[in-house]
Design an enzyme around this catalytic site. Structure first.
Site, PDB file in Angstrom:
ATOM      1  N   PRO A 605      -4.484  -7.590  11.409  1.00 20.84           N
ATOM      2  CA  PRO A 605      -4.296  -8.000  10.013  1.00 20.84           C
ATOM      3  C   PRO A 605      -4.566  -6.882   9.006  1.00 20.84           C
ATOM      4  CG  PRO A 605      -5.904  -9.422  11.143  1.00 20.84           C
ATOM      5  CD  PRO A 605      -5.517  -8.360  12.115  1.00 20.84           C
ATOM      6  N   LYS A 606      -5.397  -5.907   9.398  1.00 15.73           N
ATOM      7  CA  LYS A 606      -5.715  -4.828   8.458  1.00 15.73           C
ATOM      8  C   LYS A 606      -4.556  -3.834   8.335  1.00 15.73           C
ATOM      9  CE  LYS A 606      -9.711  -2.019   7.290  1.00 15.73           C
ATOM     10  NZ  LYS A 606     -11.086  -1.729   7.739  1.00 15.73           N
ATOM     11  N   GLU A 678       9.129  -2.832   6.995  1.00 12.75           N
ATOM     12  CA  GLU A 678      10.175  -2.750   5.969  1.00 12.75           C
ATOM     13  C   GLU A 678      10.468  -4.101   5.323  1.00 12.75           C
ATOM     14  OE1 GLU A 678      13.199   0.630   7.216  1.00 12.75           O
ATOM     15  OE2 GLU A 678      12.307  -0.359   8.933  1.00 12.75           O
TER      16      GLU A 678
END
Ligand code: MOS
Length: 711
Positions: A605-606, A678
């Site tokens: 998650p980081k 992206e």
């Protein structure tokens, strides 16, 4: 506790913040000499004479190359392929023709970079300039259909024109995006080293070491086993370092002729002509809907410029094929105009980030036209079936992106009418957009070696382009092996490691990561077989007992291509922006942003949030700042540094909120992950454009939203 899912900090973070990480031009190479490139000042014609006498006599100069003495190269292969990818097909210093301003016409090699650069200024060139010079979609003669590049240029499902013509509500608009440059912090660089046995080692700023190896083998006429490419860290790739550009070929050949290592680092100024950029687009969108906003037909067409010698296109209408359902039909097409420019290339969610600006702006216009709330309009047109292929989506959490993103943002408090929200002198605007991003499935290999000290080594010819690959690969292997992450070391970025795909298309986690998962599982199975399933012992003890110093396993992840699978696989997002506009000055400030993303399972998650922050900031640049200006007479990009090319700074970016709402997607990858990086850059621009409309009542249809467009 598993390593996957933990918010681990980057394993290479300390190396980077202490300056210990060696980027390409930092890698020390004994006896390296330096190359400097001299450029054409005209955009079309040929060189009549190149006088190198004074330059050749300048201090420190070792060699001078022009088209007369640069060794000949083999043509770049056709059709273009990710397997042997060239940035542009026109090869440097092979003939006297000039196709674009900034084209290389000479290379000087000297003992120091300053000597090479100075000698370059002494070269005298006479040109035969040709007219006309064409350089933009507005100035080029005629748009033509290009050959297929990555995907078919046109698509048609149903009868979009008929559906639009008979629709109760019709929107037809033209949207434009400008030329932009990647502007990575680290300029492109190459150090070419030839060994006595004829092996070429390239230290290269690349997102695709194996692609560089294959392309160089073809163009230089070498067996692939005689080429190594190394790239351990990248200071920004952004798509601009995905393919091989002319300076790499020049450095490799100069080093061969001189029989000495040659280093060639582009200057900041050369970053605007020696490597690709994002070409401008002119996009036409037509939407037909019933009076409740239900889409009946969509037509999306795009024109973008490409050089006279290439057919690179921006597939701006690509995502329109699959984002929203339209019962009557969806048609898309792309055309190009040939111009006197160097070849554009992929840049920061290339096709999707351009096309979503047009589509999601048009959807906002449809929301106002029908009086339907913009979030409700997207929920109404959500689809479980990919309109293009007719296949169900593997997973599509668009509804969660929309509803959970809206809840976090506080969308229900938004007043509907434009210019209806204020804070003192500032107009407040709130806008949103949905997004879809292509998922790639590519083969990849990896090797995992268990050591008798209880450690594990992961080796893969993948890259860390700044996104945290060293870290997430460690997490994946640690879980599969049942080890703590700190017991796992990851090696990447060298073609002597097991072959992997390009670090592009936000595909690394799902594909190269899957190869690491399979290799780690295979290593664990080998160890289990040795242990005979009887005893519960650690790897170290097991290896020592069997007199082994190491135990190695390789994996070959070979997925079915997405297009050939039973499900359509994409990532999804919904993003929400709030702006404060100063009506007297036309200044726009982003004040809040919420992004909700479905990228399947999140491994870390980081690093995922870190990617999202980066993607959103890219999008803020696209919306409010970035454009590469052209000299209208000479056809040159005017930028020579970032002083006039605006990008967001800290002061432009508020707190960014990110939510990950996706779930494990088994069709996408054995890791359950879909593309993320992206995706987060897509639809930021239309959300901001829509927020600016909500604040001001002014609809900006050509990016970026500069002050004068609001006054
Ligand atoms: Mo990305 S523009 O696919 O490197």
């Amino acid at each position: 506790m598993t390593a996957i899912g933990q918010a681990l900090s980057r394993v290479d973070g300390r190396l980077k913040v202490t300056g210990a990480a060696r980027y390409t031009a930092d890698v020390p190479v004994a006896d390296a000499v330096h190359a400097a490139i001299v450029h054409s000042t005209i955009a079309r014609g040929r060189t009549v004479s190149i006088d190198t006498a004074a330059a050749g006599a300048a201090p420190g100069v070792l060699a001078l190359f022009t088209h007369r003495n640069m060794p000949r190269m083999n043509p770049t292969p056709k059709p273009w392929s990710h397997l042997h990818p060239h940035g542009q097909s026109y090869l440097p210093l092979q003939d006297d023709e000039i196709h674009y301003a900034g084209q290389p016409i000479a290379v000087v090699v000297a003992k120091t970079l300053d000597q090479a650069t100075h000698a370059g200024t002494l070269i005298e060139v006479a040109y035969d300039a040709h007219q006309p010079v064409v350089f933009g979609p507005q100035t080029a003669m005629e748009a033509v259909d290009p050959p297929q590049f990555l995907w078919p240029v046109a698509s048609s499902v149903g009868d979009a024109d008929k559906a639009i013509a008979s629709a109760a509500v019709r929107i037809e608009r033209i949207y434009a995006t400008p030329d932009r440059h990647h502007n990575q912090m680290e300029p492109h660089a190459t150090t070419a080293v030839w060994d006595a046995d004829g092996t070429l080692t390239l230290y290269e700023t690349t997102q695709h070491i194996f692609g560089a190896k294959e392309l160089l083998a073809i163009v230089l006429g070498l067996p692939t086993e005689k080429i190594n490419v190394v790239s351990h860290f990248l200071g920004g790739g952004f798509g601009g370092k995905a393919y091989v550009w002319p300076h790499t070929l020049l450095a490799a050949l100069a080093a061969k002729v001189l029989d000495r290592p040659v280093r060639l680092q582009l200057t900041r100024a050369q970053m605007y002509s020696m490597v690709g950029h994002q070409a401008a687009t002119i996009q036409t969108i037509a939407l037909g809907a019933d009076k409740n906003g239900k889409l009946l037909g969509i037509r999306h067409e795009s024109i973008s410029p490409t050089p006279v010698f290439d057919s690179y296109i921006e597939y701006a209408a690509l995502a329109t094929r699959s984002l929203w359902g339209a019962s009557g039909g969806i048609a898309t097409n792309h055309r190009i105009v040939h111009v006197n420019r160097n070849t554009p290339t992929a840049m920061r969610a290339p096709h999707e980030a351009l096309g979503h600006f047009a589509l999601e702006s048009a959807m906002d216009e449809l929301a106002y036209e029908t009086g339907v709330d913009p979030v409700a309009l997207r929920l109404l047109n959500d689809t479980a079936i990919d309109p293009l292929s007719g296949r169900p989506f593997s997973t599509r959490a668009m509804r969660q992106c929309l509803t959970e993103g809206a809840a976090r943002f506080g969308w229900e408090k938004r007043a509907r009418q434009p210019r209806s929200m204020r804070d003192g002198r500032y107009l407040i605007g709130q806008g949103m957009a949905g997004a879809i991003y292509t998922h790639w499935r590519w083969p990849a290999k990896a090797r995992v070696t268990l050591g008798s000290d209880g450690s594990a080594l992961v080796e893969a010819g993948m890259h860390d382009i700044g996104t945290g690959t060293y870290t997430v690969m460690q997490q994946v292997a640690a879980d599969a092996l049942g080890l703590a992450p700190e017991k796992v070391t990851v090696r990447l970025g060298d073609t002597r490691l097991p072959a992997s795909h390009a670090a592009i298309g936000s595909a690394t986690m799902a594909n190269a990561g899957a190869a690491v998962l399979l290799a780690a599982k295979a290593a664990r199975e080998k160890a289990m077989a040795l242990a005979n399933d009887k005893v519960n012992i650690g790897y170290a003890e097991l290896l020592v007992r069997h007199g082994l110093s190491s135990l190695e396993a390789e994996a070959d992840y070979d997925p079915v291509e997405e297009a050939n699978g039973p499900k359509a696989i994409f990532s999804f997002a919904a993003v929400f922006a709030e702006v404060r506009v100063d009506p007297e000055l036309g200044l726009v400030r982003l004040s809040r942003f919420v992004g909700a993303y479905d990228a399947g399972r999140i491994i870390n998650p980081k690093t995922a949030r870190s990617q999202a922050i980066g993607g959103i900031i890219w999008g803020v640049g696209q919306a409010l700042f970035e454009q590469s200006e052209t000299d209208p007479v000479l056809g040159r990009f005017l930028h020579r540094n970032t002083s006039g090319y605006l990008v967001p700074t800290n002061a432009d970016i508020p707190e960014l909120e990110t939510l990950f709402v996706g779930e494990f997607d088994e069709e996408a990858s054995p890791l359950g992950a879909k593309g993320l990086g992206e995706l987060t850059a897509v639809s930021v621009a239309p959300a901001i454009v829509n927020a600016v409309y909500h604040a001001t009542g002014k609809r900006v249809r050509d990016l970026p939203i500069t002050i004068e467009k609001l006054l």
